[in-house]
Write a protein that holds these residues in place. Structure first.
Motif, PDB file in Angstrom:
ATOM      1  N   VAL A  57       0.841  -1.200   0.000  1.00 43.65           N
ATOM      2  CA  VAL A  57       0.000   0.000   0.000  1.00 43.65           C
ATOM      3  C   VAL A  57       0.874   1.248   0.000  1.00 43.65           C
ATOM      4  CG1 VAL A  57      -1.714   1.321   1.313  1.00 43.65           C
ATOM      5  CG2 VAL A  57      -1.946  -1.159   1.111  1.00 43.65           C
ATOM      6  N   ASP A  58       1.926   1.243   0.787  1.00 48.09           N
ATOM      7  CA  ASP A  58       2.780   2.425   0.922  1.00 48.09           C
ATOM      8  C   ASP A  58       3.460   2.825  -0.388  1.00 48.09           C
ATOM      9  OD1 ASP A  58       2.074   2.422   3.584  1.00 48.09           O
ATOM     10  OD2 ASP A  58       4.022   1.712   4.306  1.00 48.09           O
ATOM     11  N   ARG A  59       3.650   1.870  -1.306  1.00 48.18           N
ATOM     12  CA  ARG A  59       4.321   2.165  -2.578  1.00 48.18           C
ATOM     13  C   ARG A  59       3.456   2.954  -3.555  1.00 48.18           C
ATOM     14  NH1 ARG A  59       6.348  -3.300  -2.414  1.00 48.18           N
ATOM     15  NH2 ARG A  59       4.728  -3.920  -3.872  1.00 48.18           N
ATOM     16  N   HIS A  60       2.185   3.106  -3.263  1.00 45.81           N
ATOM     17  CA  HIS A  60       1.256   3.719  -4.201  1.00 45.81           C
ATOM     18  C   HIS A  60       0.530   4.905  -3.564  1.00 45.81           C
ATOM     19  CE1 HIS A  60       1.808   0.324  -6.903  1.00 45.81           C
ATOM     20  NE2 HIS A  60       1.819  -0.398  -5.803  1.00 45.81           N
ATOM     21  N   PRO A  61       0.347   5.971  -4.343  1.00 43.17           N
ATOM     22  CA  PRO A  61      -0.376   7.117  -3.799  1.00 43.17           C
ATOM     23  C   PRO A  61      -1.895   6.919  -3.761  1.00 43.17           C
ATOM     24  CG  PRO A  61       0.289   7.577  -6.044  1.00 43.17           C
ATOM     25  CD  PRO A  61       0.900   6.251  -5.670  1.00 43.17           C
ATOM     26  N   LEU A  62      -2.390   5.889  -4.464  1.00 38.51           N
ATOM     27  CA  LEU A  62      -3.828   5.658  -4.540  1.00 38.51           C
ATOM     28  C   LEU A  62      -4.133   4.168  -4.517  1.00 38.51           C
ATOM     29  CD1 LEU A  62      -6.770   6.619  -5.076  1.00 38.51           C
ATOM     30  CD2 LEU A  62      -6.225   6.548  -7.523  1.00 38.51           C
ATOM     31  N   LEU A  63      -5.079   3.780  -3.677  1.00 33.18           N
ATOM     32  CA  LEU A  63      -5.609   2.422  -3.642  1.00 33.18           C
ATOM     33  C   LEU A  63      -7.051   2.485  -4.118  1.00 33.18           C
ATOM     34  CD1 LEU A  63      -5.710  -0.607  -2.803  1.00 33.18           C
ATOM     35  CD2 LEU A  63      -6.427   0.192  -0.540  1.00 33.18           C
ATOM     36  N   VAL A  64      -7.394   1.640  -5.099  1.00 31.15           N
ATOM     37  CA  VAL A  64      -8.760   1.548  -5.601  1.00 31.15           C
ATOM     38  C   VAL A  64      -9.231   0.115  -5.382  1.00 31.15           C
ATOM     39  CG1 VAL A  64     -10.287   1.799  -7.582  1.00 31.15           C
ATOM     40  CG2 VAL A  64      -8.287   3.296  -7.359  1.00 31.15           C
ATOM     41  N   VAL A  65     -10.321  -0.041  -4.646  1.00 32.81           N
ATOM     42  CA  VAL A  65     -10.888  -1.358  -4.384  1.00 32.81           C
ATOM     43  C   VAL A  65     -12.270  -1.426  -5.043  1.00 32.81           C
ATOM     44  CG1 VAL A  65     -11.634  -3.009  -2.625  1.00 32.81           C
ATOM     45  CG2 VAL A  65      -9.631  -1.558  -2.196  1.00 32.81           C
ATOM     46  N   HIS A  66     -12.449  -2.405  -5.915  1.00 30.62           N
ATOM     47  CA  HIS A  66     -13.731  -2.637  -6.587  1.00 30.62           C
ATOM     48  C   HIS A  66     -14.456  -3.781  -5.876  1.00 30.62           C
ATOM     49  CE1 HIS A  66     -12.856  -0.265 -10.256  1.00 30.62           C
ATOM     50  NE2 HIS A  66     -11.598  -0.600 -10.000  1.00 30.62           N
ATOM     51  N   VAL A  67     -15.714  -3.565  -5.562  1.00 32.69           N
ATOM     52  CA  VAL A  67     -16.547  -4.602  -4.937  1.00 32.69           C
ATOM     53  C   VAL A  67     -17.903  -4.622  -5.628  1.00 32.69           C
ATOM     54  CG1 VAL A  67     -15.433  -4.444  -2.660  1.00 32.69           C
ATOM     55  CG2 VAL A  67     -17.434  -3.018  -3.157  1.00 32.69           C
ATOM     56  N   ASP A  68     -18.633  -5.700  -5.431  1.00 37.36           N
ATOM     57  CA  ASP A  68     -20.020  -5.763  -5.880  1.00 37.36           C
ATOM     58  C   ASP A  68     -20.902  -5.086  -4.843  1.00 37.36           C
ATOM     59  OD1 ASP A  68     -19.634  -7.276  -8.244  1.00 37.36           O
ATOM     60  OD2 ASP A  68     -19.557  -9.126  -7.069  1.00 37.36           O
ATOM     61  N   ARG A  69     -21.942  -4.435  -5.294  1.00 37.55           N
ATOM     62  CA  ARG A  69     -22.915  -3.807  -4.399  1.00 37.55           C
ATOM     63  C   ARG A  69     -23.888  -4.892  -3.936  1.00 37.55           C
ATOM     64  NH1 ARG A  69     -25.351   0.276  -7.526  1.00 37.55           N
ATOM     65  NH2 ARG A  69     -23.336   1.288  -7.486  1.00 37.55           N
ATOM     66  N   ARG A  70     -23.412  -5.749  -3.089  1.00 35.77           N
ATOM     67  CA  ARG A  70     -24.223  -6.811  -2.485  1.00 35.77           C
ATOM     68  C   ARG A  70     -23.539  -7.214  -1.191  1.00 35.77           C
ATOM     69  NH1 ARG A  70     -22.810 -11.981  -6.384  1.00 35.77           N
ATOM     70  NH2 ARG A  70     -20.593 -11.952  -5.915  1.00 35.77           N
ATOM     71  N   GLY A  71     -24.190  -8.040  -0.419  1.00 33.60           N
ATOM     72  CA  GLY A  71     -23.605  -8.471   0.852  1.00 33.60           C
ATOM     73  C   GLY A  71     -23.283  -7.276   1.732  1.00 33.60           C
TER      74      GLY A  71
END
Length: 100
Positions: A57-71
């Motif tokens: 995580v520290d190596r990147h200025p941005l983290l993008v997490v994709h999830v389904d809109r469920r659960g």
């Protein structure tokens, strides 16, 4: 997972995520979270904004997490909403997609 100098993308679409524990299980490997990671919102915030928890995580200025809109992320689930609030949209983004 996409690993580039500008952003780190973790795509969890299609993976059932019904609880916060399911989310921690899903991101632990791709993000290189250590065994001692606290698996709670404070630990997640420290990982995203404090540094020193995950070299990935520290190596990147941005983290993008994709999830389904469920659960957990179906809407109206307090635990999912609390987790989503930790993503500030600048350093970390959570993108919830309609399930296919």
């Amino acid at each position: 997972m996409t690993d580039s100098e500008s952003e780190l993308v973790v795509d969890l679409r299609g993976r059932p995520i019904g609880t916060p524990g399911d989310f921690w299980d899903a991101v632990s490997g791709p993000l290189g979270l250590p065994e001692w990671f606290g698996r709670n919102l404070d630990a997640w915030s420290d990982t995203l904004y404090g540094g020193g928890v995950s070299a990935v995580v520290d190596r990147h200025p941005l983290l993008v997490v994709h999830v389904d809109r469920r659960g957990l992320f179906a809407g109206g689930r307090p635990a999912g909403e609390a987790l989503a609030e930790v993503f500030d949209g600048k350093r970390a983004r959570l993108l919830a997609h309609p399930p296919e």
